[in-house]
Motif scaffolding. Sequence first.
Motif, mmCIF file in Angstrom:
data_model
loop_
_atom_site.group_PDB
_atom_site.id
_atom_site.type_symbol
_atom_site.label_atom_id
_atom_site.label_comp_id
_atom_site.label_asym_id
_atom_site.label_seq_id
_atom_site.Cartn_x
_atom_site.Cartn_y
_atom_site.Cartn_z
ATOM 1 N N ALA A 147 38.647 37.913 42.340
ATOM 2 C CA ALA A 147 37.526 38.654 42.938
ATOM 3 C C ALA A 147 37.409 40.050 42.333
ATOM 4 O O ALA A 147 36.299 40.543 42.090
ATOM 5 N N TRP A 148 38.531 40.685 42.049
ATOM 6 C CA TRP A 148 38.503 42.025 41.448
ATOM 7 C C TRP A 148 37.936 41.977 40.041
ATOM 8 O O TRP A 148 37.108 42.811 39.655
ATOM 9 N N LEU A 149 38.358 40.997 39.261
ATOM 10 C CA LEU A 149 37.870 40.885 37.886
ATOM 11 C C LEU A 149 36.377 40.583 37.852
ATOM 12 O O LEU A 149 35.640 41.137 37.031
ATOM 13 N N LEU A 150 35.917 39.710 38.727
ATOM 14 C CA LEU A 150 34.495 39.381 38.758
ATOM 15 C C LEU A 150 33.654 40.582 39.181
ATOM 16 O O LEU A 150 32.505 40.738 38.734
ATOM 17 N N LYS A 151 34.216 41.437 40.017
ATOM 18 C CA LYS A 151 33.475 42.605 40.505
ATOM 19 C C LYS A 151 33.489 43.748 39.507
ATOM 20 O O LYS A 151 32.451 44.355 39.232
ATOM 21 N N VAL A 152 34.661 44.035 38.931
ATOM 22 C CA VAL A 152 34.810 45.198 38.057
ATOM 23 C C VAL A 152 34.413 44.885 36.617
ATOM 24 O O VAL A 152 33.879 45.733 35.909
ATOM 25 N N HIS A 153 34.666 43.660 36.181
ATOM 26 C CA HIS A 153 34.369 43.277 34.793
ATOM 27 C C HIS A 153 33.512 42.011 34.782
ATOM 28 O O HIS A 153 33.989 40.925 34.442
ATOM 29 N N PRO A 154 32.238 42.140 35.155
ATOM 30 C CA PRO A 154 31.370 40.957 35.187
ATOM 31 C C PRO A 154 31.108 40.367 33.810
ATOM 32 O O PRO A 154 30.616 39.249 33.702
ATOM 33 N N GLU A 155 31.426 41.118 32.737
ATOM 34 C CA GLU A 155 31.208 40.594 31.395
ATOM 35 C C GLU A 155 32.218 39.514 31.013
ATOM 36 O O GLU A 155 32.010 38.774 30.056
ATOM 37 N N LEU A 156 33.320 39.407 31.760
ATOM 38 C CA LEU A 156 34.330 38.398 31.452
ATOM 39 C C LEU A 156 33.812 37.001 31.797
ATOM 40 O O LEU A 156 33.160 36.795 32.821
ATOM 41 N N GLN A 157 34.132 36.043 30.949
ATOM 42 C CA GLN A 157 33.776 34.662 31.219
ATOM 43 C C GLN A 157 34.787 34.050 32.181
ATOM 44 O O GLN A 157 35.909 34.544 32.331
ATOM 45 N N ASP A 158 34.405 32.953 32.817
ATOM 46 C CA ASP A 158 35.306 32.306 33.772
ATOM 47 C C ASP A 158 36.606 31.868 33.111
ATOM 48 O O ASP A 158 37.674 31.945 33.713
ATOM 49 N N SER A 159 36.508 31.406 31.863
ATOM 50 C CA SER A 159 37.714 30.959 31.171
ATOM 51 C C SER A 159 38.664 32.125 30.921
ATOM 52 O O SER A 159 39.889 31.973 30.995
ATOM 53 N N GLN A 160 38.115 33.314 30.634
ATOM 54 C CA GLN A 160 38.952 34.489 30.413
ATOM 55 C C GLN A 160 39.635 34.934 31.701
ATOM 56 O O GLN A 160 40.815 35.281 31.705
ATOM 57 N N VAL A 161 38.892 34.908 32.795
ATOM 58 C CA VAL A 161 39.460 35.285 34.088
ATOM 59 C C VAL A 161 40.581 34.322 34.470
ATOM 60 O O VAL A 161 41.657 34.730 34.921
ATOM 61 N N ALA A 162 40.330 33.034 34.266
ATOM 62 C CA ALA A 162 41.342 32.029 34.612
ATOM 63 C C ALA A 162 42.608 32.211 33.782
ATOM 64 O O ALA A 162 43.728 32.085 34.291
ATOM 65 N N LYS A 163 42.443 32.538 32.513
ATOM 66 C CA LYS A 163 43.601 32.717 31.643
ATOM 67 C C LYS A 163 44.389 33.957 32.019
ATOM 68 O O LYS A 163 45.627 33.954 31.979
ATOM 69 N N LEU A 164 43.709 35.014 32.410
ATOM 70 C CA LEU A 164 44.393 36.265 32.750
ATOM 71 C C LEU A 164 45.296 36.104 33.964
ATOM 72 O O LEU A 164 46.415 36.636 33.988
ATOM 73 N N VAL A 165 44.833 35.394 34.970
ATOM 74 C CA VAL A 165 45.602 35.305 36.225
ATOM 75 C C VAL A 165 46.335 33.981 36.367
ATOM 76 O O VAL A 165 46.979 33.738 37.390
ATOM 77 N N GLY A 166 46.223 33.097 35.353
ATOM 78 C CA GLY A 166 46.926 31.822 35.422
ATOM 79 C C GLY A 166 46.310 30.854 36.405
ATOM 80 O O GLY A 166 47.028 30.114 37.097
ATOM 81 N N SER A 167 44.981 30.844 36.490
ATOM 82 C CA SER A 167 44.288 29.966 37.420
ATOM 83 C C SER A 167 43.445 28.962 36.645
ATOM 84 O O SER A 167 43.677 28.716 35.468
ATOM 85 N N THR A 168 42.455 28.378 37.311
ATOM 86 C CA THR A 168 41.577 27.397 36.684
ATOM 87 C C THR A 168 40.129 27.859 36.816
ATOM 88 O O THR A 168 39.798 28.691 37.672
ATOM 89 N N VAL B 59 37.979 29.955 39.829
ATOM 90 C CA VAL B 59 37.177 31.140 39.542
ATOM 91 C C VAL B 59 35.747 30.926 40.015
ATOM 92 O O VAL B 59 35.142 31.810 40.625
ATOM 93 N N GLN B 60 35.202 29.749 39.771
ATOM 94 C CA GLN B 60 33.832 29.455 40.180
ATOM 95 C C GLN B 60 33.702 29.450 41.700
ATOM 96 O O GLN B 60 32.695 29.925 42.247
ATOM 97 N N SER B 61 34.723 28.938 42.395
ATOM 98 C CA SER B 61 34.662 28.912 43.858
ATOM 99 C C SER B 61 34.704 30.324 44.436
ATOM 100 O O SER B 61 34.040 30.602 45.443
ATOM 101 N N VAL B 62 35.463 31.221 43.815
ATOM 102 C CA VAL B 62 35.483 32.613 44.280
ATOM 103 C C VAL B 62 34.149 33.282 43.969
ATOM 104 O O VAL B 62 33.609 34.051 44.774
ATOM 105 N N ARG B 63 33.584 32.980 42.784
ATOM 106 C CA ARG B 63 32.290 33.553 42.414
ATOM 107 C C ARG B 63 31.199 33.103 43.378
ATOM 108 O O ARG B 63 30.340 33.898 43.791
ATOM 109 N N ASP B 64 31.219 31.818 43.745
ATOM 110 C CA ASP B 64 30.206 31.274 44.661
ATOM 111 C C ASP B 64 30.540 31.496 46.126
ATOM 112 O O ASP B 64 29.776 31.068 47.001
ATOM 113 N N ARG B 65 31.716 32.101 46.372
ATOM 114 C CA ARG B 65 32.185 32.336 47.734
ATOM 115 C C ARG B 65 32.339 31.039 48.517
ATOM 116 O O ARG B 65 32.048 30.963 49.718
ATOM 117 N N THR B 66 32.793 30.006 47.819
ATOM 118 C CA THR B 66 33.050 28.723 48.480
ATOM 119 C C THR B 66 34.545 28.419 48.534
ATOM 120 O O THR B 66 34.923 27.308 48.903
#
Length: 232
Positions: A108-129, A133-140
């Motif tokens: 959630a912090w990365l999506l808010k502060v660095h919206p230029e990051l792609q979902d794949s980059q966010v997932a790689k940074l925090v060790g997620s999928t 990332v998409q579920s946090v972005r969509d708030r689901t």
Amino acid sequence: MSQVLMPKATAVWLVENTTLTFDQISAFTGLHPLEVQAIADGEVAGGMTGLDPTTNGQLTKDEIKRAEADQAARLKLSPRDIPEPVARSKGPRYTPVAKRQDRPDAIAWLLKVHPELQDSQVAKLVGSTKSTVQSVRDRTHWNMQNVRPRDPVTLGLCSLKDLNDSVDKARRKAAREDAAKKKASAKATMAEEPVAEEPVAEEPAAEEPAADEPTVDPADADQPDLGETRHN
């Protein structure tokens, strides 16, 4: 290159049990020659038990004898039967179990502060999928009501260097895409502009007689005035 196990203890043993020079022991253990000399003088590693490198398979007695006979020679580690660890292939970063519950907050912090990051980059940074990332972005996300944006560097999920590298990469990609869009838009605008047509020269119009000038019939232009003939 393979490293010597317990280099200082190995240096202690080599100093006490061989005639190798300080430079030879330094080159083999990775210690500074002055540190090896200090070990020999008893100023460093006092009371430390030496480690025999021949018992753990790092050196052979023949290799030590070869180096003792030639001061310019350097000791070579014996081949190890244990396979070398295989470098981990690229993929999602491993996250300790204790910190996995913090990943949605970091996402959630990365999506808010660095919206230029792609979902794949966010997932790689925090060790997620990407799906997480998409579920946090969509708030689901199933635990979305408890998600609070928090810096992944502070949480220990990634390093500041990795974060800066990912952000720089995303910004460079965005700049390239923006430049490509501007170039395509300029080409489209030029294609839509009409081509200027050359003006066509007009033929000069025939001159009309002035309104106060009498119109003379060409048939009567050369005939004499009959009235004047009769009078004469």
